[in-house]
Design a protein around this motif. Structure first.
Motif, short mmCIF file in Angstrom:
data_model
loop_
_atom_site.label_atom_id
_atom_site.label_comp_id
_atom_site.label_asym_id
_atom_site.label_seq_id
_atom_site.Cartn_x
_atom_site.Cartn_y
_atom_site.Cartn_z
N ILE A 216 1.03 7.53 -24.69
CA ILE A 216 1.64 7.16 -23.41
C ILE A 216 1.35 8.22 -22.35
CG2 ILE A 216 3.85 6.86 -22.23
CD1 ILE A 216 4.84 5.39 -24.73
N TRP A 217 1.51 9.46 -22.72
CA TRP A 217 1.24 10.54 -21.77
C TRP A 217 -0.20 10.47 -21.25
CZ3 TRP A 217 3.82 14.62 -25.42
CH2 TRP A 217 5.20 14.64 -25.18
N GLN A 218 -1.16 10.24 -22.14
CA GLN A 218 -2.56 10.24 -21.71
C GLN A 218 -2.86 9.08 -20.77
OE1 GLN A 218 -4.01 13.05 -22.16
NE2 GLN A 218 -2.18 13.50 -23.40
N LEU A 219 -2.17 7.97 -20.94
CA LEU A 219 -2.41 6.83 -20.06
C LEU A 219 -1.93 7.09 -18.63
CD1 LEU A 219 -1.56 4.09 -22.66
CD2 LEU A 219 -3.77 4.36 -21.55
N PHE A 220 -1.06 8.09 -18.47
CA PHE A 220 -0.63 8.48 -17.12
C PHE A 220 -1.78 9.12 -16.34
CE2 PHE A 220 3.54 7.64 -18.58
CZ PHE A 220 4.39 7.62 -17.49
N THR A 221 -2.80 9.61 -17.05
CA THR A 221 -3.92 10.27 -16.38
C THR A 221 -4.60 9.32 -15.40
OG1 THR A 221 -4.30 11.52 -18.43
CG2 THR A 221 -6.04 11.57 -16.77
N PHE A 222 -4.69 8.05 -15.76
CA PHE A 222 -5.49 7.10 -14.98
C PHE A 222 -4.93 6.84 -13.59
CE2 PHE A 222 -6.62 6.48 -19.38
CZ PHE A 222 -7.97 6.25 -19.35
N PRO A 223 -3.64 6.45 -13.45
CA PRO A 223 -3.14 6.24 -12.09
C PRO A 223 -3.02 7.53 -11.31
CG PRO A 223 -1.37 5.94 -13.68
CD PRO A 223 -2.64 6.05 -14.46
N PHE A 224 -2.73 8.64 -12.01
CA PHE A 224 -2.50 9.90 -11.31
C PHE A 224 -3.79 10.48 -10.76
CE2 PHE A 224 -1.44 14.55 -11.30
CZ PHE A 224 -0.49 14.49 -10.31
N TRP A 225 -4.88 10.44 -11.54
CA TRP A 225 -6.14 11.03 -11.13
C TRP A 225 -7.13 9.99 -10.59
CZ3 TRP A 225 -7.30 16.19 -10.88
CH2 TRP A 225 -6.39 17.06 -11.47
N GLY A 226 -7.05 8.73 -11.03
CA GLY A 226 -8.07 7.77 -10.67
C GLY A 226 -7.81 6.97 -9.42
N PHE A 227 -6.54 6.78 -9.07
CA PHE A 227 -6.18 5.88 -7.98
C PHE A 227 -6.69 6.40 -6.63
CE2 PHE A 227 -2.64 4.68 -4.93
CZ PHE A 227 -3.19 3.46 -4.62
N GLU A 228 -6.26 7.59 -6.26
CA GLU A 228 -6.63 8.15 -4.95
C GLU A 228 -8.13 8.43 -4.88
OE1 GLU A 228 -4.88 8.48 -2.31
OE2 GLU A 228 -2.78 8.40 -2.93
N SER A 229 -8.70 8.97 -5.97
CA SER A 229 -10.11 9.35 -5.94
C SER A 229 -11.02 8.13 -5.78
CB SER A 229 -10.47 10.14 -7.20
OG SER A 229 -10.25 9.38 -8.36
N MET A 230 -10.71 7.04 -6.49
CA MET A 230 -11.55 5.84 -6.40
C MET A 230 -11.46 5.21 -5.01
SD MET A 230 -13.70 3.75 -7.74
CE MET A 230 -13.71 4.44 -9.41
N SER A 231 -10.25 5.04 -4.50
CA SER A 231 -10.10 4.39 -3.20
C SER A 231 -10.69 5.25 -2.08
CB SER A 231 -8.62 4.09 -2.92
OG SER A 231 -7.84 5.26 -2.92
N ALA A 232 -10.51 6.56 -2.14
CA ALA A 232 -11.05 7.45 -1.10
C ALA A 232 -12.57 7.45 -1.11
CB ALA A 232 -10.52 8.86 -1.29
N THR A 233 -13.17 7.53 -2.30
CA THR A 233 -14.63 7.56 -2.39
C THR A 233 -15.24 6.25 -1.87
OG1 THR A 233 -14.56 9.06 -4.29
CG2 THR A 233 -16.59 7.79 -3.97
N LEU A 234 -14.66 5.11 -2.26
CA LEU A 234 -15.16 3.83 -1.75
C LEU A 234 -14.99 3.73 -0.24
CD1 LEU A 234 -13.91 1.38 -4.52
CD2 LEU A 234 -16.30 1.87 -3.93
N GLY A 235 -13.88 4.24 0.27
CA GLY A 235 -13.65 4.21 1.71
C GLY A 235 -14.69 5.00 2.47
N PHE A 236 -14.99 6.21 2.00
CA PHE A 236 -16.02 7.03 2.66
C PHE A 236 -17.40 6.39 2.52
CE2 PHE A 236 -12.94 10.67 1.91
CZ PHE A 236 -12.60 10.80 3.25
N ALA A 237 -17.66 5.73 1.39
CA ALA A 237 -18.95 5.07 1.19
C ALA A 237 -19.15 3.95 2.21
CB ALA A 237 -19.03 4.52 -0.23
N LEU A 238 -18.14 3.08 2.38
CA LEU A 238 -18.26 1.99 3.35
C LEU A 238 -18.33 2.54 4.78
CD1 LEU A 238 -15.86 -0.79 2.02
CD2 LEU A 238 -18.27 -0.40 1.51
#
Length: 427
Positions: A216-238
């Motif tokens: 359970i603890w490891q699954l917290f990694t995804f929203p905590f580290w992946g959410f902002e980084s993915m959306s920000a990178t796609l935003g700068f790309a577009l």
């Protein structure tokens, strides 16, 4: 602060064991994020890192990536409706955060976005990150208030803790095997051969090494580290595509040619062709150069160490070293005209000129981002889908250059990146 590439190589790679830990929180306020992989140290990190290697394999990632395509379908339907309604303006922050949230929900937890999931993620990313910032600036004040703060921190874990506990019970009972990261962790928890392999590597008794709470603890990694980084990178790309229509056309032409995806009604992309998309690879490398996710990397010494062969500088155990990623990526000595967006820097004929350890978008060495390959696959798939459907262009309201949020950790904007969008029609 260390910015010399040779010293960075020593810290991140050649003498990794002396600089193996990340910077810890200033005070000991516990949350689920105290136990995720990036926060672990020493033997705890070694063990969990080996477990992650069994999760992030090419075979596993290819099973999950079709779910990213499902999420793209939903975004494209929403954007098509906007265009049909004569609304040709998109706020990339809103649209791409929704997409990133949907991808995390579907690929990690096996659920689709709901108001509860959205609120749970908001609490994790919007409340705990500022808390870390406050703890860094005012550690003594926060330390005196730790008993008051602890319930506040605990409350932000509640949605995901409750959801995962219920979902694991349900899947155990029904022997459900969904193609998501939750199921991959559950499979490893049940695998005797995996358990024996990890045990032999650590010389500990043969027990269920990945228990439910750890999973359970490891699954917290995804929203905590992946959410902002993915959306920000796609935003700068577009954003860069809208500002550079020549780059957009060149990229689209490569995608259409290589992926044979010239039919607007075709919602499939040939994932096996990704390795042939040379310009798309260069484009994403340049996005990460100009807009790295984090301003810096931090490492903590695990033992006394000499930094640099000829410097005579001895650093003590527990000291913190910071590596200025953003400054390296914008140093004109390494990247001429660093404010210019130029993917050709990373084309095969030019990338050999880039000095090693001056590009650290995903870190380097054993503690680099372990989800790097999957993250890049997601970004490529999303951009392929978008460019085969739409043209993006600059509006009067498009902020140039971006206005950045005053955040000591992550590179994010304080004003929305508003762009124009219209259906792409092949000539």
């Amino acid at each position: 602060m260390v910015s010399d590439p040779e010293l960075i190589k020593q810290i991140l790679d050649t003498e990794f064991r002396s600089f193996a830990d990340r910077r810890p929180p200033p005070i000991d306020v516990k949350s689920s994020f105290s136990f995720i992989l990036p926060a672990l140290t020493g033997g705890d990190w070694d063990r969990m890192h080996r477990i992650y290697k069994y999760v992030f394999t090419p075979e596993n990632e290819l099973k999950i990536i079709p779910k990213v395509n499902d999420c793209c379908d939903q975004l494209i339907d929403a954007w098509n409706q906007r265009i049909f309604d004569k609304d040709n303006e998109i706020d990339t922050d809103v649209s791409l955060r929704n997409l990133a949230l949907d991808m995390i929900a579907w690929t990690v937890f096996g659920t689709r976005v709901s108001p509860e999931f959205t609120e749970g993620t908001r609490k994790l990313t919007q409340c705990l990150l500022p808390m870390r910032f406050i703890m860094t600036l005012f550690p003594k004040t926060v330390e005196r208030m730790s008993r008051t703060i602890q319930p506040y921190v605990d409350s932000h874990d509640k949605y995901f803790l409750d959801y995962l506990n219920q979902e694991i019970i349900l899947r155990d009972r029904n022997d459900d095997c969904g193609n998501d990261f939750l199921q991959l962790f559950m499979n490893l928890r049940k695998s005797n051969s995996f358990g024996q392999l990890i045990c032999s590597a650590n010389s500990v008794p043969d027990v269920d090494l990945l228990n439910k709470q750890e999973m359970i603890w490891q699954l917290f990694t995804f929203p905590f580290w992946g959410f902002e980084s993915m959306s920000a990178t796609l935003g700068f790309a577009l954003y860069e595509l809208a500002l550079n229509p020549d780059i957009q056309d060149r990229l689209r032409n490569e995608i259409i040619t290589i992926c044979d995806n010239h039919n607007n009604n075709n919602r499939s992309v040939n994932i096996n062709s990704f390795d042939k998309l040379i310009y798309l690879e260069a484009f994403l490398l340049e996005v990460h150069r100009k807009y790295p996710v984090f301003y810096r990397l931090s490492r903590r010494l695990t033992e006394d160490a000499v930094v640099g062969a000829d410097t005579g500088i001895v650093m003590s155990k527990q000291q913190i070293i910071n590596i200025p990623v953003h400054a390296l990526h914008h140093n004109p000595s390494y990247y001429p005209e660093p404010q210019l967006f130029e993917p050709d820097r990373f084309m095969p004929e030019n990338i050999v000129n880039i000095k090693p350890y001056t590009y650290l978008a995903y870190g380097s060495g054993p503690r680099q981002c372990i989800a790097k390959r999957f993250a890049q696959m997601q970004l490529k798939l999303v951009l392929c889908r978008m460019l085969c459907e739409y043209e993006f262009y600059k509006l009067i309201d498009t902020t140039v250059p971006p206005v950045y949020r005053k955040n000591p950790e992550a590179v994010t904007v304080s004003q929305p990146l508003v762009l124009g969008i219209k259906k792409w029609i092949q000539n």
